[in-house]
Design a protein around this motif. Structure first.
Motif, short mmCIF file in Angstrom:
data_model
loop_
_atom_site.label_atom_id
_atom_site.label_comp_id
_atom_site.label_asym_id
_atom_site.label_seq_id
_atom_site.Cartn_x
_atom_site.Cartn_y
_atom_site.Cartn_z
N ASN A 55 0.85 -1.18 0.00
CA ASN A 55 0.00 0.00 0.00
C ASN A 55 0.89 1.23 0.00
OD1 ASN A 55 0.42 1.05 2.89
ND2 ASN A 55 -0.16 -1.10 3.23
N GLY A 56 0.26 2.38 -0.20
CA GLY A 56 1.02 3.62 -0.17
C GLY A 56 0.50 4.63 -1.17
N PRO A 57 0.87 5.91 -0.99
CA PRO A 57 0.41 6.99 -1.86
C PRO A 57 1.40 7.30 -2.98
CG PRO A 57 1.47 7.92 0.05
CD PRO A 57 1.56 6.41 0.21
N LYS A 58 0.89 8.02 -3.96
CA LYS A 58 1.70 8.52 -5.07
C LYS A 58 1.20 9.91 -5.42
CE LYS A 58 3.00 7.34 -9.84
NZ LYS A 58 2.86 6.29 -10.91
N ALA A 59 2.11 10.86 -5.63
CA ALA A 59 1.72 12.23 -5.94
C ALA A 59 2.58 12.76 -7.07
CB ALA A 59 1.86 13.13 -4.71
N SER A 60 2.03 13.67 -7.85
CA SER A 60 2.81 14.31 -8.90
C SER A 60 2.34 15.74 -9.07
CB SER A 60 2.67 13.54 -10.23
OG SER A 60 1.35 13.62 -10.72
N ASP A 79 -1.38 21.46 -11.37
CA ASP A 79 -1.77 20.19 -12.00
C ASP A 79 -1.37 18.99 -11.15
OD1 ASP A 79 -2.75 21.68 -14.10
OD2 ASP A 79 -0.96 21.43 -15.33
N CYS A 80 -1.56 19.09 -9.85
CA CYS A 80 -1.15 18.02 -8.95
C CYS A 80 -2.16 16.89 -8.91
CB CYS A 80 -0.95 18.57 -7.53
SG CYS A 80 0.36 19.81 -7.41
N THR A 81 -1.67 15.67 -8.77
CA THR A 81 -2.52 14.50 -8.64
C THR A 81 -2.14 13.72 -7.39
OG1 THR A 81 -1.05 13.04 -9.92
CG2 THR A 81 -2.68 14.31 -11.15
N SER A 83 -2.81 9.72 -5.80
CA SER A 83 -3.40 8.39 -5.97
C SER A 83 -2.86 7.47 -4.90
CB SER A 83 -3.09 7.84 -7.37
OG SER A 83 -1.69 7.82 -7.61
N GLU A 84 -3.38 6.25 -4.87
CA GLU A 84 -2.94 5.28 -3.87
C GLU A 84 -3.04 3.88 -4.47
OE1 GLU A 84 -5.55 5.66 -0.58
OE2 GLU A 84 -7.36 5.21 -1.72
N VAL A 85 -2.31 2.95 -3.88
CA VAL A 85 -2.32 1.57 -4.38
C VAL A 85 -3.69 0.95 -4.16
CG1 VAL A 85 -1.32 -0.74 -4.14
CG2 VAL A 85 0.15 1.28 -3.94
N ILE A 86 -4.27 0.40 -5.23
CA ILE A 86 -5.57 -0.24 -5.12
C ILE A 86 -5.50 -1.73 -5.46
CG2 ILE A 86 -6.87 1.86 -5.59
CD1 ILE A 86 -7.18 0.89 -8.50
N ASP A 87 -4.37 -2.16 -6.05
CA ASP A 87 -4.24 -3.56 -6.43
C ASP A 87 -2.77 -3.84 -6.76
OD1 ASP A 87 -4.90 -6.15 -7.01
OD2 ASP A 87 -6.19 -5.69 -8.72
N VAL A 88 -2.46 -5.09 -7.02
CA VAL A 88 -1.14 -5.51 -7.47
C VAL A 88 -1.32 -6.35 -8.71
CG1 VAL A 88 0.93 -6.79 -6.87
CG2 VAL A 88 -0.24 -5.48 -5.12
N ASP A 89 -0.53 -6.07 -9.78
CA ASP A 89 -0.70 -6.82 -11.03
C ASP A 89 0.00 -8.17 -10.96
OD1 ASP A 89 2.02 -6.43 -11.47
OD2 ASP A 89 1.73 -4.83 -12.94
N ALA A 98 -7.25 6.72 -8.09
CA ALA A 98 -7.44 8.03 -7.46
C ALA A 98 -7.67 7.87 -5.96
CB ALA A 98 -8.62 8.76 -8.10
N ALA A 99 -7.03 8.73 -5.19
CA ALA A 99 -7.15 8.68 -3.73
C ALA A 99 -8.25 9.62 -3.26
CB ALA A 99 -5.83 9.07 -3.07
N ALA A 100 -8.84 9.29 -2.13
CA ALA A 100 -9.82 10.20 -1.54
C ALA A 100 -9.12 11.52 -1.20
CB ALA A 100 -10.40 9.57 -0.28
N GLY A 101 -9.78 12.61 -1.50
CA GLY A 101 -9.20 13.91 -1.20
C GLY A 101 -8.26 14.42 -2.27
#
Length: 253
Positions: A55-60, A79-81, A83-89, A98-101
């Motif tokens: 798990n964990g967040p990602k931002a750009s 233009d910031c985004t 997101s967060e881990v929702i699955d593993v391929d 997309a993350a809440a907030g």
């Protein structure tokens, strides 16, 4: 075992600079010339792994750094985004959603520019607006620390100033023209003279949350960074840093 991997990426898209950097009073004045603007794409992610779960967040963000005067800078993020881990391929790589907030994060990052000044190699003073949220300020602090690239002088490579304190650094020049145009740095962060993995602002990515001090002492941390520089104007064109933080409590390796 808890394995935190943190990565950042900056890609230079615009840089306009003709001025000479002789006699610059601070390190960043050599990289970012007065009266010019530079644009980067900044991306950071923090992955936490335990027993196969990730798990964990990602931002750009798009980042503009302007230099209205010598050693004075203004950072704007747009233009910031978030997101967060929702699955593993199938290959075990994280899949982000997309993350809440996320919209609140985008709005907060764009609302206020951050002014700062630099003295010498690493004395950075921030001047945030009074209503800037602390978590937003920490993200911007991480961006600034990524832009404050290291001193590239042979007699100053062993101990380098970083936001973790003074760190012994293994410094390798991969490519050299008139100046070093690509370098790789490796550090054992646990040996830095002021390393404290318990405060939000200590991570260059500003994504590690605080924890109690005794537990933090069980963390083993290392960092590897690769930087590329423009040969003529000396500004950074790209930089990638990866940190690994291992909680030794759960590891026998």
């Amino acid at each position: 075992m808890v394995d935190n991997k943190l990565c950042l990426l900056l890609l230079l898209t615009v840089a306009m600079s003709k001025a000479q950097d002789e006699g610059a009073p601070c390190l960043m004045a050599k990289r970012y010339k007065p009266f010019n603007k530079y644009e980067y794409f900044y991306e950071t992610e923090s992955l936490n792994a335990l027993n196969g779960a990730v798990n964990g967040p990602k931002a750009s963000c798009k980042v503009e750094i302007a230099a209205p005067g010598t050693c004075s800078f203004i950072v704007r993020t747009t233009d910031c985004t978030l997101s967060e881990v929702i699955d593993v391929d199938a290959d075990g790589k994280p899949v982000f959603g997309a993350a809440a907030g996320a919209e609140d994060f985008k709005t907060a990052m764009e609302r206020r520019p951050l002014k700062f000044t630099v003295e010498g190699d690493d004395d950075i003073k921030l001047f945030p607006e009074e209503d800037e949220l602390i978590n937003i300020l920490n993200i911007k602090r991480g961006i600034i620390s990524a832009l404050a690239v290291p001193v590239l002088e042979e007699d100053r490579n062993e101990d380098m100033p970083t936001i973790y304190g003074l760190c012994k650094t293994d410094y390798v020049v991969n490519t050299r023209e008139d100046v070093a145009t690509e370098v790789t740095l490796r550090r054992d962060l646990s040996d830095c003279d002021k390393f404290r993995p318990v405060e939000d602002h200590t991570s260059p990515l500003a994504l590690i949350s605080g924890m109690n001090y005794p537990l933090a002492q069980l963390i083993r941390s290392n960092q590897t960074c690769n930087y590329k520089f423009n040969n003529e104007q000396h500004h950074m064109t790209s930089g990638t840093c990866t940190e690994k933080h291992v909680l030794a409590l759960f590891s026998h390796k």
